[in-house]
Design a protein around this motif. Sequence first.
Motif, PDB file in Angstrom:
ATOM      1  N   UNK A 322       0.823  -1.206   0.000  1.00 28.64           N
ATOM      2  CA  UNK A 322       0.000   0.000   0.000  1.00 28.64           C
ATOM      3  C   UNK A 322       0.857   1.255   0.000  1.00 28.64           C
ATOM      4  N   UNK A 323       2.021   1.195   0.631  1.00 26.46           N
ATOM      5  CA  UNK A 323       2.907   2.363   0.629  1.00 26.46           C
ATOM      6  C   UNK A 323       3.399   2.696  -0.768  1.00 26.46           C
ATOM      7  N   UNK A 324       3.379   1.694  -1.646  1.00 31.34           N
ATOM      8  CA  UNK A 324       3.824   1.897  -3.024  1.00 31.34           C
ATOM      9  C   UNK A 324       2.658   2.076  -3.994  1.00 31.34           C
ATOM     10  N   UNK A 325       1.467   2.294  -3.439  1.00 35.40           N
ATOM     11  CA  UNK A 325       0.289   2.487  -4.281  1.00 35.40           C
ATOM     12  C   UNK A 325      -0.084   1.249  -5.058  1.00 35.40           C
ATOM     13  N   UNK A 326       0.278   0.080  -4.507  1.00 39.34           N
ATOM     14  CA  UNK A 326       0.073  -1.179  -5.238  1.00 39.34           C
ATOM     15  C   UNK A 326      -0.752  -2.174  -4.422  1.00 39.34           C
ATOM     16  N   UNK A 327      -1.640  -1.655  -3.567  1.00 41.77           N
ATOM     17  CA  UNK A 327      -2.449  -2.536  -2.754  1.00 41.77           C
ATOM     18  C   UNK A 327      -3.279  -3.517  -3.563  1.00 41.77           C
ATOM     19  N   UNK A 328      -3.674  -3.116  -4.780  1.00 41.73           N
ATOM     20  CA  UNK A 328      -4.475  -4.004  -5.621  1.00 41.73           C
ATOM     21  C   UNK A 328      -3.660  -5.151  -6.199  1.00 41.73           C
ATOM     22  N   UNK A 329      -2.336  -5.070  -6.085  1.00 42.45           N
ATOM     23  CA  UNK A 329      -1.482  -6.137  -6.608  1.00 42.45           C
ATOM     24  C   UNK A 329      -1.172  -7.207  -5.562  1.00 42.45           C
ATOM     25  N   UNK A 330      -1.615  -6.997  -4.347  1.00 44.21           N
ATOM     26  CA  UNK A 330      -1.359  -7.951  -3.273  1.00 44.21           C
ATOM     27  C   UNK A 330      -2.664  -8.599  -2.836  1.00 44.21           C
ATOM     28  N   UNK A 331      -2.674  -9.935  -2.803  1.00 42.63           N
ATOM     29  CA  UNK A 331      -3.827 -10.682  -2.302  1.00 42.63           C
ATOM     30  C   UNK A 331      -3.368 -11.531  -1.129  1.00 42.63           C
ATOM     31  N   UNK A 332      -3.989 -11.345   0.025  1.00 45.20           N
ATOM     32  CA  UNK A 332      -3.680 -12.133   1.214  1.00 45.20           C
ATOM     33  C   UNK A 332      -4.986 -12.748   1.711  1.00 45.20           C
ATOM     34  N   UNK A 333      -5.061 -14.066   1.664  1.00 42.39           N
ATOM     35  CA  UNK A 333      -6.316 -14.749   1.957  1.00 42.39           C
ATOM     36  C   UNK A 333      -6.086 -15.899   2.924  1.00 42.39           C
ATOM     37  N   UNK A 334      -7.031 -16.097   3.840  1.00 40.64           N
ATOM     38  CA  UNK A 334      -7.044 -17.264   4.715  1.00 40.64           C
ATOM     39  C   UNK A 334      -8.301 -18.065   4.403  1.00 40.64           C
ATOM     40  N   UNK A 335      -8.120 -19.331   4.041  1.00 40.89           N
ATOM     41  CA  UNK A 335      -9.258 -20.228   3.827  1.00 40.89           C
ATOM     42  C   UNK A 335      -9.584 -20.887   5.164  1.00 40.89           C
ATOM     43  N   UNK A 336     -10.665 -20.492   5.838  1.00 34.35           N
ATOM     44  CA  UNK A 336     -10.895 -20.933   7.220  1.00 34.35           C
ATOM     45  C   UNK A 336     -11.054 -22.440   7.389  1.00 34.35           C
ATOM     46  N   UNK A 337     -11.567 -23.131   6.394  1.00 39.25           N
ATOM     47  CA  UNK A 337     -11.832 -24.564   6.546  1.00 39.25           C
ATOM     48  C   UNK A 337     -10.761 -25.445   5.918  1.00 39.25           C
ATOM     49  N   UNK A 338      -9.623 -24.853   5.541  1.00 38.37           N
ATOM     50  CA  UNK A 338      -8.569 -25.590   4.847  1.00 38.37           C
ATOM     51  C   UNK A 338      -7.356 -25.773   5.755  1.00 38.37           C
ATOM     52  N   UNK A 339      -6.751 -26.944   5.686  1.00 41.07           N
ATOM     53  CA  UNK A 339      -5.533 -27.208   6.436  1.00 41.07           C
ATOM     54  C   UNK A 339      -4.308 -26.924   5.593  1.00 41.07           C
TER      55      UNK A 339
END
Length: 383
Positions: A322-339
């Motif tokens: 986000x500091x580089x104006x590129x927040x849309x290029x980063x995806x951080x996801x947690x799949x709650x039901x996945x090991x």
Amino acid sequence: MNLGITRGVLPAFYERLRDELTFPLSWERSAGHDFPAWRAEARAVVAESLMQPAAPGPEPFDPVTVEASDAGPYTARTVEFALSRYGRARGSLLMPHGAGPFPAVLVLHDHGAEFTIGREKTVRPRSDPDRLARATAWADRNYGGRFVGDELAARGYAVLGVDTLGWGDRGPLAYEDQQALAANLLQLGTSPAGLAAHEDIRAAAFLASLPEVDERRVGALGFSMGAYRAWQLSALSDGVRAAAAVCWMTGLKEMMVPGDNTLRGQSAYFMLHPGLHRSLDIPDVASLAAPKPALFLAGGRDHLFTAAGVETAYAKLRAVWESQGAGDRLTTTVRPDTGHAFTAGMQDEVFAWLDRWLGAPVRESAPGPAATSGAGGGLPPSS
């Protein structure tokens, strides 16, 4: 006063050691917030921790095609090339039919304490029934029954998989021998993790050098240890334009707690750079890839990484992008039901993401003729 060890073979004073880690070179502590300058300084620290002496000059790949066969919409080849100045290695190369140039993905295999197969965990083996049986069982257990490299090739990507030292054709290593390998490499002035990082950079460069590949659209993908290698590769190589990492991201301090798998030692050597964390946290290193596209997927039931560690890391990553104006290029996801797994659903998400950032592949209307042994790809046949 207890000066011994505690559960998990940690020193009794491990919390004091952990608290002394302030990660002074992290982006959040950067005084001037000059991103290019920060990245250059941090990369230099990481490069030193890899303990890979500089090459005396350009290192040619000198590739040959060992065998090739038609696999429907793509050709499956076994190639051999100079992975480093220390030796050659074989790789599984999948190349779509047609003229290209194609987008490409380096697929990086996991650890899993299964050393008899390496690149075959991500690319289907074709000439060895025993390896195929083991690889199929591994894919069923960890990858939703799919070979992710073959799935990508069918979508129009050039794909390369290479064994890490100790796996497949470069092993097999016994689980209990990992410590001895690490000790011997450290005695010789390098480390398993540093050597693997250097070889991954070379493998990505080799893939980009192929005439059928669009060097502007090369990505990296991995699960588990392969995920660690994927984001690390993107952080260290400007030639890798996007990376997807599945089930390997955490803050260091949240990982260094009694009972964590990393504390068992053995497998940690392939993801351990001596002294690095005196300067940088794990997500700090991954952030060197910013502002390039990056995808991080985690399983909410992954027993190898605490939820706190994942969220701490994700927050640090988001702050940098986000500091580089590129927040849309980063995806951080947690799949709650996945090991700890790379499920078919997660793969579909990754494939769509790669299509977005590496460019939707151009599919040829008709495949070319079946390849013959020793043919194809601008590589000379094996002598």
